[in-house]
Design an enzyme around this catalytic site. Structure first.
Site, short mmCIF file in Angstrom:
data_model
loop_
_atom_site.label_atom_id
_atom_site.label_comp_id
_atom_site.label_asym_id
_atom_site.label_seq_id
_atom_site.Cartn_x
_atom_site.Cartn_y
_atom_site.Cartn_z
N TYR A 57 1.14 -1.06 -0.09
CA TYR A 57 -0.24 -0.06 -0.16
C TYR A 57 0.92 1.12 -0.01
O TYR A 57 1.16 1.66 1.00
CB TYR A 57 -0.90 -0.05 1.12
CG TYR A 57 -2.06 -1.16 1.34
CD1 TYR A 57 -1.81 -1.95 0.26
CD2 TYR A 57 -2.58 -1.31 2.37
CE1 TYR A 57 -3.08 -2.94 0.33
CE2 TYR A 57 -3.63 -2.54 2.61
CZ TYR A 57 -3.63 -3.30 1.44
OH TYR A 57 -4.58 -4.38 1.53
N PRO A 208 -16.36 -4.85 2.42
CA PRO A 208 -17.49 -5.09 3.04
C PRO A 208 -18.65 -4.27 2.21
O PRO A 208 -19.86 -4.32 2.34
CB PRO A 208 -17.67 -5.32 4.19
CG PRO A 208 -16.30 -4.17 4.66
CD PRO A 208 -15.31 -4.45 3.66
N LEU A 209 -18.33 -3.07 1.78
CA LEU A 209 -19.15 -1.99 1.10
C LEU A 209 -19.02 -2.24 -0.39
O LEU A 209 -19.56 -1.31 -1.00
CB LEU A 209 -18.85 -0.90 1.76
CG LEU A 209 -18.95 -0.42 3.13
CD1 LEU A 209 -18.48 0.91 3.59
CD2 LEU A 209 -20.52 -0.78 3.43
N ALA A 210 -18.39 -3.14 -0.86
CA ALA A 210 -18.40 -3.41 -2.46
C ALA A 210 -17.76 -2.09 -3.07
O ALA A 210 -18.43 -1.64 -4.11
CB ALA A 210 -19.72 -3.83 -2.80
N SER A 211 -16.68 -1.75 -2.70
CA SER A 211 -15.87 -0.73 -3.40
C SER A 211 -17.08 0.65 -3.01
O SER A 211 -16.74 1.53 -4.09
CB SER A 211 -15.60 -0.88 -4.62
OG SER A 211 -14.52 -1.92 -4.86
N GLY A 212 -17.72 0.83 -2.30
CA GLY A 212 -18.47 1.92 -1.80
C GLY A 212 -19.80 1.95 -2.49
O GLY A 212 -20.62 2.75 -2.08
N LEU A 214 -22.22 -0.34 -1.95
CA LEU A 214 -23.33 -0.44 -0.91
C LEU A 214 -23.08 0.86 0.31
O LEU A 214 -23.87 0.58 1.18
CB LEU A 214 -23.03 -1.88 -0.25
CG LEU A 214 -23.32 -2.99 -0.91
CD1 LEU A 214 -22.67 -4.12 -0.17
CD2 LEU A 214 -24.65 -3.06 -1.19
N GLY A 216 -24.72 3.27 -0.38
CA GLY A 216 -26.04 4.14 -0.74
C GLY A 216 -25.95 5.49 -1.37
O GLY A 216 -26.84 6.44 -1.48
N LYS A 217 -24.60 5.59 -1.55
CA LYS A 217 -24.46 7.03 -2.20
C LYS A 217 -24.46 7.26 -3.68
O LYS A 217 -24.87 8.52 -3.93
CB LYS A 217 -23.09 7.75 -1.87
CG LYS A 217 -22.59 7.85 -0.51
CD LYS A 217 -21.30 8.06 -0.16
CE LYS A 217 -20.78 8.32 1.30
NZ LYS A 217 -19.31 8.61 1.58
#
Length: 312
Positions: A57, A208-212, A214, A216-217
């Site tokens: 990274y 866990p947020l699927a690259s954002g 999920l 909701g934005k």
């Protein structure tokens, strides 16, 4: 915050961790030490003790930022997971290095960057089965465990249906599987999670947020900036994912609940999953991520129970 036992490691980890790929500078912005300090201060205040990073990274950039922060406090307050197998050269440009000698050099460089004399979880990072199946590599790593440089070994599988590396965990001494898992990508449920449960492995769910998606934005048709990693994703797959998110919002999301909070809590309900490691770029996002712990029950198979010789 809720805590769970990370498989057979006996490490007590918060169910919400801090993913730190973004600290390497490939999320569209570089991070200053002050920004990282603010994020990790909030993580600590929220009860989070798990940090996941990697040598690639940036060129140990993320590790160095974390090390500077942790070295100013109590090292034992944190469970630090890092990885090996790659070398960062430039933006989205890495080479792979799997020989025992190269990995030992990576380990020493990670210890130096993190300003610590031990790593809690050292993970084989998205390598091929051929690279994984080097007995001399795992023999060398076991020697580092015996020497105290590493507390526990893990495997971050690149393909989230990689049963070969998961099934070999007990043989090579890997006690944790890190895998992509979220409401849009449930592949590990079929083969990987049952294997983890049979072997008593801990599971860290990344992305866990699927690259954002999920979060909701974003609505179907969303356009991402050129410096956003999601701009590299297949447009048709992005459209389908965002349409599925709209269906989830309508049919599964409880009224009044934040989508990102729900998505993290959804992952944590699976009996194989120990913790999620979402990325974050501000203290406010840490607070939002940590809120998911409020929706996690105490009946999970890995729920932490106070034990003799606890390890934090």
């Amino acid at each position: 915050m809720k805590y769970r036992k990370l498989g057979a490691t006996n490490l007590k980890v918060s169910v919400i961790g801090v993913g730190t790929w973004q600290f390497g500078g490939e999320w569209g912005k570089p991070f200053t030490q002050a920004e990282v300090d603010g994020i990790l201060d909030q993580a600590k205040d929220s009860g989070i003790n798990l940090i996941d990073t990697a040598e690639c990274y940036g060129d140990h950039t993320s590790e160095s930022l974390i090390g500077s922060y942790v070295s100013r406090g109590r090292r034992e307050d944190w469970v630090i997971a890092t990885k090996f197998g790659h070398r960062f050269h430039a933006h989205m440009d890495r080479t792979q290095h799997w020989s025992p000698q190269e990995v030992l050099q990576q380990l020493d460089a990670s210890l130096k960057a993190l300003q610590t004399d031990y790593i809690d979880l050292y993970q084989f990072h998205s390598g091929t089965d051929e690279a994984f199946d080097q007995d001399d590599l795992w023999t060398m790593l076991d020697k580092q465990v015996q020497a105290g440089k590493i507390r526990h070994l893990g495997t971050s599988i690149g393909n989230n249906d990689n049963l070969h590396q998961t099934e070999a965990s007990s043989r090579v001494g890997s006690k944790v599987i890190q895998v992509v898992y979220n409401r849009l990508d449930r592949a590990p449920e079929e083969r990987v999670f049952p294997s983890c449960e049979r072997q008593g492995l801990g599971v860290l769910a990344r992305v866990p947020l699927a690259s954002g998606y999920l979060s909701g934005k974003y609505k179907p048709g969303a356009v991402f900036a050129d410096n956003d990693v999601r701009q590299r994703h297949d447009p048709e797959q992005t459209r389908l994912k965002l349409e599925e998110v709209e269906r989830i919002k309508e049919k599964e999301l409880p009224t009044g609940m934040d989508m990102a909070t729900w998505a993290l809590a959804w992952c944590l309900k699976h009996p194989a999953v120990t913790a999620v490691i979402p990325g974050c770029k501000s203290p406010e996002q840490v607070i939002a991520n940590a809120a998911a712990a409020n929706y996690v029950g105490d009946g999970h198979p890995q729920s932490w129970k106070q034990q003799p010789n606890d390890q934090a």
